[in-house]
Enzyme design. Structure first.
Site, short mmCIF file in Angstrom:
data_model
loop_
_atom_site.label_atom_id
_atom_site.label_comp_id
_atom_site.label_asym_id
_atom_site.label_seq_id
_atom_site.Cartn_x
_atom_site.Cartn_y
_atom_site.Cartn_z
N CYS A 151 49.34 29.86 33.59
CA CYS A 151 49.08 31.12 34.29
C CYS A 151 48.43 30.87 35.64
O CYS A 151 48.90 31.33 36.67
CB CYS A 151 48.19 32.02 33.45
SG CYS A 151 49.04 32.65 32.00
N HIS A 152 47.30 30.14 35.63
CA HIS A 152 46.61 29.90 36.89
C HIS A 152 46.24 28.43 37.09
O HIS A 152 45.35 28.12 37.86
CB HIS A 152 45.35 30.78 36.99
CG HIS A 152 45.67 32.23 36.87
ND1 HIS A 152 45.66 32.87 35.65
CD2 HIS A 152 46.06 33.16 37.77
CE1 HIS A 152 46.01 34.14 35.82
NE2 HIS A 152 46.26 34.34 37.10
N GLY A 153 46.92 27.54 36.30
CA GLY A 153 46.78 26.12 36.55
C GLY A 153 45.47 25.50 36.14
O GLY A 153 44.86 24.75 36.91
#
Lengths: 187, 423, 284
Positions: A151-153
């Site tokens: 999703c956001h690494g």
């Protein structure tokens, strides 16, 4: 305004006033207390019901998970990762200095003594709750060989500690206990 | 409206003043249920059941919203979801039993409220609109209660739905299509259950809306009273608050005690054992009966057993049952007696206590019993009286009756002394 | 106009009701209805009292455990208990491990999907599972029982008129049909006479056929009567597991309401005191 006048004249009677006020206040407070007490069950009915609570702990047979493999299972309707770490993975996790970590914890803190190869974590990224990759075969494990949240690494290492990305803390280790060498009770 | 001597709302705090300018809700409440509403000083305890019915409606709405959080309106799992509420949800059993018994208490209050209106002539001019809206509330409440009883999807739920929607089948030509439209199928099933749930959730809020109109209409002429004599001056009234709020308050406590006895110690007393058996379209219970509050109407429905010329008995029963309630809509124009209160009408009083009340009691008893003799014959006599009372006796009565002398004013009736021209 | 129309309608309904009544009464007199045979031989449930009866009622946990044993060893082969979960047995006084063992050793496994193949399979029950049903579905239940489907027992004491005393009476009420019973009401093949059953003959043979069908671990003598009482008590619990909670909360709520109502009444009297006083003054 006949009635109002009589009401006022009654109030002027000495002594009667206090008793009257007291009874009215007592009656209203009792009704109020009753109403407040009623609110508790009205709200509490939204808490988990008995059948939901009955599934709050599960027992998982881990005999089939070979070294280096992991499984995804479900606990309290959330994914759980159970990972059988390899010796190099354990060594890699232990080699990290706690100073480098955002949320300093050793592998030993996160596993059961004598069962350090069994890493059991919630499969819920501590950033915004996505399910990280890395538990199923062939999935990306991230830069640190643990889990990677697409999703956001966020990158987690082999002890599922946050190493890079926005997640604030390590993957949560749920309360668990080994009932035998092959059965672990979660919750 | 209000009487000219009604107390005026004066906000005492700065916030109160600010609120009064922006949204005068406190003023509205003050004038409708507070000290700003002058009510006759001689209201007896029969005047307590309107607010009581309102409070039980609130109990039904609150417990109903909670039940809806756990209930599943699907024919496969509806029954089990109710048992889930009874067994697993925190205090779920309490909400379920409160909702089931609360319906009975709501109707009990409504019936006493209607009975009071019938006896004291509260339906007469200038209060016709209050009465009409009240009949609308009653009809909506009947529909709501009927659909609610279907939701647990037990045997009585299913067969009740089947029998009641089957009434529409009696209508010539369009009967069967209407029944299929109502059910969304040929027999009660998922489609019917789902729409009943939807409407059972909606209708109570419509009832609240009509109650607001009912109270609005009430505030135009003001409350009736046991003498039926109009309010003449300030000495005849007391402010609603604190006088009637205190009176309603303590009787509410009494009602809640009776309610708790039912809820905690005999929660299934008014229910049917059959409804603890999941719905089975292939097996009919021995005696299909509705809840007790529908028994009189059900008895009228079943009393018609003989065809009239080309009209089948079933259709006659349906027409009679609906007419029995619809006749209330015409009551203000059927009873022409200028005297409101039954207390001053010697003949009316006799027909009320020795005719109408026993008639309703017999209908109620027969409606709950097996459809066999002698209950059918008893309900036929009672049905005959019921229609005679409203449609023949009441319209003619005012021509024969010599009313007793009315008091000059409420105050005179209360104190037994002629009105002094005080204040 | 309203009154004229009303009177016409009223005359019609009233008149037709009276005609119907006369026709019905004539029929009633000339051709009186005969009560069905069931009514003459049917018996009301016996008197049976349980510890859970009445507003102070509480469960007798020893009795519930005995009743559960009767259910398990006698009834469970045919009758399901589908709304009750093994975990609920803790309310009978079993501890968590005992409940787990009862679930795991329950003779009927819980149906589930085989995690390896995805095919329908079964596994030992867990505490969180509901009691598995002895038959996969109603068709199977009917086929194995001469087309009479054994009812689920979870709610049976609430789902039958007469409640637990009816269950007790039924279990102990099997007898030979009386000699004067007409041929049409005699039990056919596969049916058994029991005057407590609404239509006198039921498919279930006497399930508690004799003493000592179960052996109680608490030393209670397992007479037919005792076993029937115990299993009826157990079925009261299975139908209404929150009964004790309900009774206790009821007393607390009513106690509170009594005090609140008395206070509200006193408050009402003081508020009305001046109006009443004014009335008295004028009367004087």
């Amino acid at each position: 305004m006949a009635t109002v006048e009589t009401a006022e004249s009654a109030v002027s009677e000495e002594g009667g006033v206090r008793r009257r006020d007291f009874i009215n206040i007592a009656a209203v407070s009792f009704a109020g207390a009753g109403a407040v007490a009623t609110v508790f069950p009205l709200v509490n009915q939204m808490n988990p019901s008995a059948d939901v609570l009955a599934l709050a702990s599960i027992e998982v047979d881990i005999s089939a998970i070979e070294e280096g493999q992991s499984i995804k299972t479900s606990w309290r309707k959330q994914p759980i990762f159970i990972r059988n770490l390899t010796a190099p993975e354990i060594a890699e996790a232990n080699a990290v200095s706690l100073d480098e970590l955002r949320d300093p914890e050793t592998l030993a803190d996160r596993t059961t003594a004598g069962k350090e190869n069994w890493l059991i974590t919630l499969g819920v990224c501590t950033h915004l709750g996505c399910v990280p990759l890395g538990a199923a075969q062939g999935e990306v494990k991230g830069e640190y060989g643990g889990y990677f949240c697409p999703c956001h690494g966020s990158h987690y290492d082999t002890a599922a500690r946050i190493r890079k990305g926005p997640a604030p803390t390590n993957l949560v280790v749920p309360e668990h206990e080994f009932l035998s060498d092959t059965v672990v009770k979660i919750g | 409206m209000s009487f000219p001597w009604a107390k005026h709302y004066t906000p005492s705090t700065e916030f109160g003043q600010w609120m009064d300018e922006k949204l005068p809700l406190p003023r509205f409440v003050y004038n409708s249920l507070g000290a700003g509403y002058p009510a006759p000083r001689n209201l007896n305890y029969m005047w307590n059941f309107g607010s009581l019915a309102g409070i039980f409606l609130v109990v039904q709405i609150v417990t109903g919203i909670i039940l809806a959080m756990h209930y599943a309106a699907n024919a496969d799992i509806a029954f089990d979801s109710v048992e889930h509420i009874m067994r697993d949800v925190n205090s779920g059993w309490m909400f379920r039993y409160a909702h089931a018994n609360g319906a009975s208490f709501f109707f009990m209050a409504i019936y006493l409220h209607i009975g009071r209106g019938l006896y004291y002539g509260s339906y007469k001019a200038p209060r016709e609109m209050i009465w009409l809206l009240g009949v609308v509330i009653y009809l909506l409440a009947m529909a709501t209660a009927f659909m609610g009883y279907v939701l647990p999807w037990g045997q009585m739920s299913f067969w009740g739905a089947k029998v009641i929607t089957g009434l529409f089948e009696a209508i010539p030509l369009v009967g069967t299509p209407i029944q299929e439209l109502l059910l969304g199928g040929f027999a009660p099933d998922n489609a019917a259950l789902n729409r009943f749930f939807s409407l059972h959730y909606l209708l109570p809020f419509m009832i609240v809306g009509v109650i607001i109109l009912h109270i609005w209409a009430l505030h135009i002429p003001g409350s009736n009273n046991p003498t039926g004599v109009d309010v003449k001056g300030p000495q005849d009234t007391v402010p609603f608050h604190p006088y009637y709020t205190a009176k309603d308050g303590w009787t509410l406590g009494l009602a809640l005690i009776f309610f708790s006895i039912m809820l905690f110690f005999m929660p299934n007393f008014l229910g049917h054992a059959e409804n603890y058996i999941p719905a089975n379209p292939l097996s009919t219970p021995a005696n299909i009966v509705p809840e007790w509050y529908f028994w009189p109407w059900y008895a009228i429905l079943r009393a018609f057993t003989v065809d009239f010329l080309f009209i089948p008995a079933k259709l006659l029963g349906v027409l009679a049952m609906f007419s029995a309630i619809l006749v209330w809509f015409f009551l203000p124009w059927l009873d022409k007696s200028p005297v409101r209160s039954g207390g001053y009408r010697p003949l009316f009083k006799k027909f009320f206590w020795f005719g109408l009340i026993p008639c309703i009691a017999v209908l109620g008893y027969c409606g709950g019993a097996h459809a066999e003799e002698p209950f059918v014959m008893m309900s036929q006599i009672a049905t005959a009286y019921y229609f005679a009372h409203f449609l023949i006796i009441l319209p003619l009565l005012s021509s024969f009756e010599k009313p007793e002398p009315l008091p000059n004013s409420i105050t005179e009736a209360v104190t037994g002394k002629p009105l002094e021209q005080a204040s | 106009m309203v009154r004229i129309f009303g009177m016409l309608i009223g005359l019609f309904f009233t008149g037709w009701m009276l005609v119907t009544f006369v026709l019905g009464a004539n029929e009633y007199v000339t051709n009186p209805p005969v009560k069905a045979v069931e009514y003459q031989f049917h018996l009301e449930p016996k008197e049976a009292s349980f510890k859970s009866d009445g507003p102070l009622g509480k469960f007798d946990r020893q009795q519930l455990q005995r009743g559960f044993q009767v259910y398990k060893e006698v009834c469970a082969a045919c009758h399901s208990l589908r709304l009750v979960a093994f975990r609920n047995l803790e309310e009978l006084g079993y501890n968590e491990d005992e409940v787990k063992a009862i679930a795991a050793n329950w003779p009927i496994p819980t149906p589930d999907i085989d995690p390896a193949t995805g095919e329908m399979s079964s596994r030992p029950s867990l505490a969180a599972d509901k009691f598995p049903k002895p038959f996969a579905n109603d068709v199977a239940a009917g086929a194995a029982n001469n087309n009479a489907i054994p009812p689920d027992l979870s709610l049976i004491t609430k789902a039958r008129h007469g409640g637990a005393p009816y269950i007790y009476s039924l279990l102990t009420g099997y007898q030979d049909p009386p000699a004067e019973l007409p041929e049409s009401s005699r039990p056919g093949p596969g049916l058994h006479y029991n005057p407590y059953f609404p239509n006198l003959n039921l498919a279930m043979a006497s399930p508690i056929a004799g003493d000592d069908m179960v052996s109680y671990s608490d030393g209670t003598a397992a007479t037919v009567d005792q076993m029937a009482m115990d299993v009826s008590a157990f079925l009261i619990w299975s139908a209404e597991p929150k009964l004790e909670e309900r009774h206790q909360l009821g007393w607390a709520v009513i106690g509170f309401l009594l005090i609140a109502t008395i206070l509200a009444y006193l408050s009402f009297r003081t508020i009305w005191a001046d109006v009443k006083a004014e009335k008295k003054k004028k009367e004087a």
